[in-house]
Design an enzyme around this catalytic site. Sequence first.
Site, PDB file in Angstrom:
ATOM      1  N   HIS A   1      -1.970  -2.504  -5.228  1.00 26.84           N
ATOM      2  CA  HIS A   1      -2.703  -3.627  -5.204  1.00 26.84           C
ATOM      3  C   HIS A   1      -3.845  -3.280  -3.732  1.00 26.84           C
ATOM      4  O   HIS A   1      -4.855  -4.624  -3.253  1.00 26.84           O
ATOM      5  CB  HIS A   1      -1.475  -4.703  -3.595  1.00 26.84           C
ATOM      6  CG  HIS A   1      -0.765  -3.777  -3.238  1.00 26.84           C
ATOM      7  ND1 HIS A   1      -0.385  -2.559  -3.035  1.00 26.84           N
ATOM      8  CD2 HIS A   1      -1.402  -4.181  -1.880  1.00 26.84           C
ATOM      9  CE1 HIS A   1       0.284  -2.375  -1.599  1.00 26.84           C
ATOM     10  NE2 HIS A   1      -0.112  -3.589  -1.562  1.00 26.84           N
ATOM     11  N   ASP A   2      -3.729  -1.875  -3.481  1.00 26.41           N
ATOM     12  CA  ASP A   2      -4.543  -1.648  -2.324  1.00 26.41           C
ATOM     13  C   ASP A   2      -5.812  -1.068  -3.267  1.00 26.41           C
ATOM     14  O   ASP A   2      -7.372  -0.770  -2.560  1.00 26.41           O
ATOM     15  CB  ASP A   2      -4.518  -0.114  -1.591  1.00 26.41           C
ATOM     16  CG  ASP A   2      -2.987  -1.451  -0.936  1.00 26.41           C
ATOM     17  OD1 ASP A   2      -3.847  -2.378  -0.293  1.00 26.41           O
ATOM     18  OD2 ASP A   2      -2.327  -0.412  -0.202  1.00 26.41           O
TER      19      ASP A   2
ATOM     20  N   ASP B   1       5.595   0.592   4.118  1.00 24.65           N
ATOM     21  CA  ASP B   1       4.381   0.620   3.988  1.00 24.65           C
ATOM     22  C   ASP B   1       4.158   1.897   5.339  1.00 24.65           C
ATOM     23  O   ASP B   1       5.113   1.603   5.885  1.00 24.65           O
ATOM     24  CB  ASP B   1       4.483  -1.162   4.002  1.00 24.65           C
ATOM     25  CG  ASP B   1       2.692  -0.987   4.819  1.00 24.65           C
ATOM     26  OD1 ASP B   1       2.069  -0.633   3.007  1.00 24.65           O
ATOM     27  OD2 ASP B   1       2.037  -1.017   5.649  1.00 24.65           O
TER      28      ASP B   1
ATOM     29  N   GLU C   1       5.620   5.661   1.904  1.00 22.34           N
ATOM     30  CA  GLU C   1       3.585   5.142   1.526  1.00 22.34           C
ATOM     31  C   GLU C   1       3.002   5.803   2.705  1.00 22.34           C
ATOM     32  O   GLU C   1       3.753   4.985   3.466  1.00 22.34           O
ATOM     33  CB  GLU C   1       3.546   3.820   0.481  1.00 22.34           C
ATOM     34  CG  GLU C   1       2.246   3.819   0.781  1.00 22.34           C
ATOM     35  CD  GLU C   1       1.348   2.529   1.801  1.00 22.34           C
ATOM     36  OE1 GLU C   1       0.042   2.418   0.918  1.00 22.34           O
ATOM     37  OE2 GLU C   1       1.289   2.921   2.828  1.00 22.34           O
TER      38      GLU C   1
ATOM     39  N   ASP D   1       9.663  -4.559   0.054  1.00 27.98           N
ATOM     40  CA  ASP D   1       8.685  -3.519   0.730  1.00 27.98           C
ATOM     41  C   ASP D   1       8.918  -3.961   1.958  1.00 27.98           C
ATOM     42  O   ASP D   1       9.396  -4.930   3.274  1.00 27.98           O
ATOM     43  CB  ASP D   1       7.256  -4.754   0.498  1.00 27.98           C
ATOM     44  CG  ASP D   1       6.322  -3.791   0.538  1.00 27.98           C
ATOM     45  OD1 ASP D   1       5.268  -3.072   1.223  1.00 27.98           O
ATOM     46  OD2 ASP D   1       5.492  -3.856  -0.351  1.00 27.98           O
TER      47      ASP D   1
END
Length: 549
Positions: A327-328, A199, A254, A98
């Site tokens: 994960h969100d 991210d 993302e 990430d």
Amino acid sequence: MNTNWWKNAIMYQIYPRSFKDSNGDGIGDICGIIEKIDYIADLGVDLIWLGPVYESPNDDNGYDISDYYKIHPEFGTMDDFQELLSQLHDRGIRLIMDLVVNHSSDEHRWFEESRKSKDNPYRDYYIWKDGKHGGPPNNWQAFFGGPAWEYDEHTDQWYHHLFTVKQPDLNWENPKVREEVYSMMRYWLDMGVDGFRMDVISLISKRLEYADTPVDNLMYQVNNYNANGPRIHEFLQEMNREVLSKYDIMTVGEGPGITKELANLYIGKDRNELNMLFQLELMFMDNGPGGKFDKQEINLEDFKKLFREWDEAVGDQGWNNIFLDNHDFPRMVSRFGNDDNYRYEAATLLATFLLTMKGTPCIYQGSEIGMTNVAFESIEDYRDIETIHYWEESLANNADMGDVMRRIHIQGRDNVRTPIQWNDSEHGGFTSGTPWIKVNPNYSSINVEADQSSDKSILKFYKKLIALRKANPTFVLGSFDDLLPDHEQLYIFERKDEHDSYLIALNFSDETVIIPMDLGSYVSIFSNYEEYIESNLRPWQANILKKVT
Ligand code: TEU
Ligand code: CA
């Protein structure tokens, strides 16, 4: 340098805190991943996206980084990380990390310096402004509640943060910041890391007017005032020139606000920016006027339309990533399937979609055994900062707290952050200690061991499907055609190249549905039901058919 290997890859997302704890402190760690490395390899995936493992005060579970060069001790050591990387590489599995560079932690050394004085050399690493009329510089909101600015008494200015107050936004206008980021990226790539998941990369270029938004709606603000800023493509092209182009790696961006119309500006072949995007449009599609906790129903036609339009928009210039949870967002079987009486069928149907749709699929940990959403009764059992903020805000607004809890059960991020359920022993075999967040109580029936020994094994289905995809390049490179765009329950699409033609027939409903097409020239080669009836699909049935020539 870039050999496009990532088009063939099958991704698996590891959320390290919740994967496997190796030392009994209740927190998943790198040695835990190493313990389970054969589990990952057996699944057949060949690309891991590892969530943030950098040093962090964990205000937002590692998305607030205080040192980009260090592994957080709770996850292990740099040696552990290198051991993981080399063990994965030995098995032909790549790993991406990430990259969280829209913001750092307020405990990063840069920010600690920055807040010291207006003339500190690090002042311009962040975004500082004078207040307006005794309040913040503008009316922007932060993602997890409250204003997007925090007052700092010491220098009598406000700093900008699109996420929590402990996640100050970096100032990408400053060339020193960009050089710091590029050096840090080279450090990991030189170590052998195979790329990055970037991210909220759509948010890094700010609109320097910092104008007020006229509408009190976070998504409106994000789409019009925060995302796709004026220098975003200049920054990404610079990053590509300085770093990415020098390695045979992959990148997936993302970020909110990247619409299908804008997608190829980020990922078009000739753009020299990124390789693919996690499109968030589907993830936000059920958000109502009140935001994510104000869930609206979405229908299958809208779902299909979105994938059709993204495929068309990206065309042969770009490349999509396909995912249904991470994960969100809630567990895919709970959100898009049926996690009750058709859990096996719905989980395998969604797997079939993921792995036959055009684009690089990404499987989120635990969904390969059909893990579901969780419904804790007490707010004490929740850990996610977004959920806790939402709870506190609702309390302050005298909301109906029973209703608030129901909304958290449906949309909260902790739905997907409960530990992997490895077996039916205490805490699902995740830890010998006390887990940082409770295990989903359904672990006694839903767990890796139970799944593997069941005749309805979701995991085995994934393995076979992954093998099928790997053996048939048509599923990767073939064209995509939605054959029943208007059907309310069935999703039937074709994947075709000059060698083969496949139909993927999916019934997204609890009922048996007649197929309004003649499938006489196809044979069923793969299904989540034992018997195949040519004329209909049973509840949540998924069939892959091959054209006979
Ligand atoms: O998420 C970006 C993003 O768009 C989310 O804020 C999303 O809107 C939210 O999670 C919906 O509830 C990334 C990370 O994936 C997320 O975990 C971080 O909290 C966030 O960025 C800040 O780094
Ligand atoms: Ca641990």
